[in-house]
Design an enzyme around this catalytic site. Sequence first.
Site, mmCIF file in Angstrom:
data_model
loop_
_atom_site.group_PDB
_atom_site.id
_atom_site.type_symbol
_atom_site.label_atom_id
_atom_site.label_comp_id
_atom_site.label_asym_id
_atom_site.label_seq_id
_atom_site.Cartn_x
_atom_site.Cartn_y
_atom_site.Cartn_z
ATOM 1 N N ASP A 23 41.885 33.086 42.297
ATOM 2 C CA ASP A 23 43.113 32.538 41.714
ATOM 3 C C ASP A 23 43.261 32.864 40.230
ATOM 4 O OD1 ASP A 23 43.701 31.421 44.181
ATOM 5 O OD2 ASP A 23 42.703 29.533 43.703
ATOM 6 N N LYS A 26 45.489 37.639 40.068
ATOM 7 C CA LYS A 26 45.409 39.033 40.510
ATOM 8 C C LYS A 26 46.761 39.525 41.033
ATOM 9 C CE LYS A 26 42.201 37.757 43.428
ATOM 10 N NZ LYS A 26 42.017 36.362 42.983
ATOM 11 N N GLY A 50 45.742 33.738 48.398
ATOM 12 C CA GLY A 50 47.141 33.430 48.095
ATOM 13 C C GLY A 50 47.445 34.103 46.778
ATOM 14 N N HIS A 51 48.170 35.202 46.831
ATOM 15 C CA HIS A 51 48.435 35.992 45.621
ATOM 16 C C HIS A 51 49.902 35.843 45.235
ATOM 17 C CE1 HIS A 51 44.766 38.771 46.596
ATOM 18 N NE2 HIS A 51 44.433 37.520 46.358
ATOM 19 N N GLN A 234 39.986 36.800 46.439
ATOM 20 C CA GLN A 234 38.950 35.872 45.958
ATOM 21 C C GLN A 234 38.431 36.356 44.588
ATOM 22 O OE1 GLN A 234 38.546 36.825 49.672
ATOM 23 N NE2 GLN A 234 40.121 35.284 49.700
ATOM 24 N N ARG A 315 43.075 22.408 42.068
ATOM 25 C CA ARG A 315 41.952 23.249 41.648
ATOM 26 C C ARG A 315 41.141 22.502 40.599
ATOM 27 N NH1 ARG A 315 45.969 28.265 40.714
ATOM 28 N NH2 ARG A 315 46.140 28.988 42.859
HETATM 29 P P1 GDP Z 1 45.547 35.141 42.582
HETATM 30 O O1 GDP Z 1 45.039 34.533 43.821
HETATM 31 O O2 GDP Z 1 44.456 35.680 41.713
HETATM 32 O O3 GDP Z 1 46.627 36.166 42.806
HETATM 33 O O4 GDP Z 1 46.218 33.953 41.741
HETATM 34 P P2 GDP Z 1 47.177 32.792 42.339
HETATM 35 O O5 GDP Z 1 48.474 33.383 42.666
HETATM 36 O O6 GDP Z 1 46.470 32.044 43.393
HETATM 37 O O7 GDP Z 1 47.247 31.806 41.103
HETATM 38 C C1 GDP Z 1 47.723 32.195 39.870
HETATM 39 C C2 GDP Z 1 48.874 31.264 39.494
HETATM 40 O O8 GDP Z 1 49.117 31.367 38.102
HETATM 41 C C3 GDP Z 1 50.179 31.642 40.153
HETATM 42 O O9 GDP Z 1 50.915 30.484 40.376
HETATM 43 C C4 GDP Z 1 50.886 32.535 39.118
HETATM 44 O O10 GDP Z 1 52.286 32.529 39.243
HETATM 45 C C5 GDP Z 1 50.444 31.837 37.854
HETATM 46 N N1 GDP Z 1 50.314 32.713 36.674
HETATM 47 C C6 GDP Z 1 49.912 34.003 36.623
HETATM 48 N N2 GDP Z 1 49.810 34.401 35.344
HETATM 49 C C7 GDP Z 1 50.145 33.351 34.576
HETATM 50 C C8 GDP Z 1 50.187 33.125 33.173
HETATM 51 O O11 GDP Z 1 49.876 33.987 32.359
HETATM 52 N N3 GDP Z 1 50.569 31.886 32.760
HETATM 53 C C9 GDP Z 1 50.886 30.885 33.614
HETATM 54 N N4 GDP Z 1 51.235 29.708 33.101
HETATM 55 N N5 GDP Z 1 50.863 31.065 34.949
HETATM 56 C C10 GDP Z 1 50.474 32.271 35.416
HETATM 57 P P1 IMO Z 2 42.538 34.324 46.114
HETATM 58 O O1 IMO Z 2 42.527 35.740 46.671
HETATM 59 C C1 IMO Z 2 40.238 30.677 45.412
HETATM 60 C C2 IMO Z 2 37.352 29.557 48.491
HETATM 61 C C3 IMO Z 2 37.602 28.313 49.300
HETATM 62 C C4 IMO Z 2 36.179 27.845 49.541
HETATM 63 C C5 IMO Z 2 35.424 29.157 49.741
HETATM 64 C C6 IMO Z 2 35.225 29.553 51.185
HETATM 65 O O2 IMO Z 2 43.856 33.671 46.183
HETATM 66 O O3 IMO Z 2 41.917 34.306 44.763
HETATM 67 P P2 IMO Z 2 36.863 30.508 53.055
HETATM 68 O O4 IMO Z 2 38.089 29.921 53.670
HETATM 69 O O5 IMO Z 2 37.079 31.822 52.404
HETATM 70 O O6 IMO Z 2 35.705 30.531 53.996
HETATM 71 O O7 IMO Z 2 36.445 29.449 51.908
HETATM 72 O O8 IMO Z 2 36.204 30.140 49.087
HETATM 73 N N1 IMO Z 2 38.440 30.561 48.497
HETATM 74 C C7 IMO Z 2 39.239 30.795 47.450
HETATM 75 N N2 IMO Z 2 39.320 30.187 46.257
HETATM 76 N N3 IMO Z 2 41.036 31.742 45.690
HETATM 77 C C8 IMO Z 2 40.946 32.389 46.878
HETATM 78 O O9 IMO Z 2 41.613 33.508 47.150
HETATM 79 C C9 IMO Z 2 40.035 31.890 47.834
HETATM 80 N N4 IMO Z 2 39.719 32.245 49.096
HETATM 81 C C10 IMO Z 2 38.730 31.431 49.477
HETATM 82 O O10 IMO Z 2 38.346 27.369 48.585
HETATM 83 O O11 IMO Z 2 35.677 27.229 48.398
HETATM 84 MG MG MG Z 3 45.135 32.730 44.887
#
Ligand code: GDP
Ligand code: IMO
Ligand code: MG
Length: 434
Positions: A23, A26, A50-51, A234, A315
Amino acid sequence: MAKRYPLNAKNMNTIIVGAQWGDEGKGKIIDILSKEVDLIVRFQGGNNAGHTVVTQEFKEYIFHLIPSGILHKGKICCIGNGVVVDPKVLLQEINDLKRVGINISNRFKISSLAHVILPYHRILDQLRETKRKHKIGTTGRGIGPCYADKIIRCGIRMIDLLNPRVLREKLLDNLKEKNEIFKKVYQHSGFDFSSIYKEYLNYGKIFSHYICNTSLLLNKAIELKKDILFEGAQGTFLDIDFGTYPFVTSSSTTAGGACIGTGVSPVKINKVVGVAKAYTTRVGEGPFPTEFCAEFAKVMREKGNEFGATTGRPRRCGWLDCVMVKEAVMLNGISELVIMKLDVLDGLKSIKICVAYKYKGKKFKEFPQDLEVLQNVEPVYKEMAGWPIYASKPRVYQDLHPNARAYLNRMQDLAGAKISMVSVGSARQDTIVV
Ligand code: GDP
Ligand code: IMO
Ligand code: MG
């Protein structure tokens, strides 16, 4: 925002990995860099990911399986062999894209070797969690059980969905064993062959157009000097080997996973980019040395909107841990870092950055492999002055407050990789080139 980023992905094959516990943001970076490449490929994980991509046209879009570059017309997006695919989720994702007018028909491919998540994987994932003494806090999507079947060699792959006879044999064989386990160990009634068989044969029909030899496709593209972005899911510390085992996911999330998960040789990779938040978060259980106290975590969680993009779970939040980021730089061969969510730290009086750990009176700067140690370390912090909330969003590096720049410089020195981009908001334009 400059048209070309110093962090560019042109004329090269680039791996993007998370440098923390996932999270990191990416999705946003992959979306931005996708503009410059020809193909984007997911190489591990499944719909535990979840990207998030935020654009003016599509607002907020969360991808779980399809690469985050798909919003860019004409780019070829692949799901590599290292990914575990839940066809139900994939179908939903494809239909959602169609609904918003994104045509993927000739530019989306799924590896025939990718393993398939079945209903018994999802249920087993959830049942196992209830039985465990130390819960992992999985996403409950069946990721672990599906990878387990892959390794014990009873998995069902995408290509099997195209062959009724093979699917029948494999599914019958699996259910024979699994239903017994479900009944005896979990007091669960088990699964009916015919409904799963019918459902999954149907997925095969729907996806037949997309299923192919993606390693051949990627390697041919490389021969033609096309550029590929490898989308990691991840993060480094959720890696099955190098993460905080057993509180990890079940795949190789580090850069090496990109080669295994796509069939592209390491010698064809030119660069690894690490994505890290300006602080640290983690979803699920496991050690977290720099975790905030509950009260401050609540404040920062709201400020950073730190709720899981897949499960909606809050989180856990903490200070930036540079011992971890440094380890991630080493494990992945990260040459460039992108720092996300710097804006979430705006307005704090002072900011802490973890530079080392202390354990039983001894100070050290390396990430410990012993979970017992990690669980009991005391972070050694450097405290730095914060910066005020900006009247208007900083757009260029010089707009950043000197204290924010000092923070980034310290991070760069500690991590041992240069920072090439800083993100100060979720939108594409909230991105600063360093
Ligand atoms: P990923 O799994 O690495 O792709 O990240 P996620 O999408 O799960 O979580 C990142 C969250 O932060 C999302 O809701 C993005 O829209 C948000 N986000 C990304 N970059 C920034 C930033 O620079 N500032 C803020 N406030 N939010 C951001
Ligand atoms: P992105 O790509 C954050 C965590 C789960 C749990 C552990 C194992 O959005 O960054 P699983 O269901 O994979 O067996 O769970 O890994 N986890 C993540 N945490 N971002 C993710 O993906 C994750 N995918 C799995 O919360 O702790
Ligand atoms: Mg994510």
